[in-house]
Design a protein around this motif. Structure first.
Motif: not given
Length: 158
Positions: A28-30, A32-33
């Motif tokens: 998920k993008e969160r 990865l961030e």
């Protein structure tokens, strides 16, 4: 030749071109961030670490980071291998067993929560919101820097 003729001549079914296994889930993008921010903070604070640390060779259990000097295992929630367990209790219990095994081996487990809303589990590992991870690392570094040196005994007779 159609499938039935092929079967009657060879007694074999034709190979299926469609794969049976599901593709691996995407991160998920969160997640990865949070992983990128946490790694950047580790580099800036010069804390030695390992990524994708497998603490037990007989299991396929991995933690996202291992802070070597502190013996801390960091797990970022929402990783690509969590893959949405689908509510199966056996899978949830299996993933929590690794926290117990890590604690028995002397590691401290910290879980970074990358989701906006999460439930704090009182019986599980320490949970830190991903936004406060860099502050937590600074406090950890400051604690070691200001702490006592364990190599020199406190009761020296000089």
């Amino acid at each position: 030749m159609n499938a039935d003729d092929y079967f009657w001549q060879t007694k074999k079914r034709p190979l299926k071109t469609k794969s049976r296994s599901k593709p691996l889930p995407k991160a998920k993008e969160r997640y990865l961030e949070a992983e990128e921010d946490f790694e950047q903070a580790l580099i800036v604070l010069e804390i030695k670490y390992e990524k994708k640390f497998q603490f037990k060779t007989t299991k396929h259990w991995r933690f996202d980071f291992h802070l070597i000097e502190h013996r801390i295992l960091v797990e970022i929630s929402g990783g690509p291998w969590s893959g949405g367990r689908g509510g199966k209790l056996a899978n949830k219990a299996w993933s929590l067993d690794r926290y117990d095994d890590a604690a028995e081996m002397g590691f401290t487990v910290v879980r970074l929560e990358s989701a906006e809303r999460y439930r704090i589990d009182e019986f599980g590992p320490l949970q830190v919101e991903a936004n406060f991870a860099s502050q937590w690392l600074k406090d950890l570094k400051r604690q070691i820097f200001n702490g006592t040196d364990q190599t020199i005994p406190a009761d020296r007779l000089n």
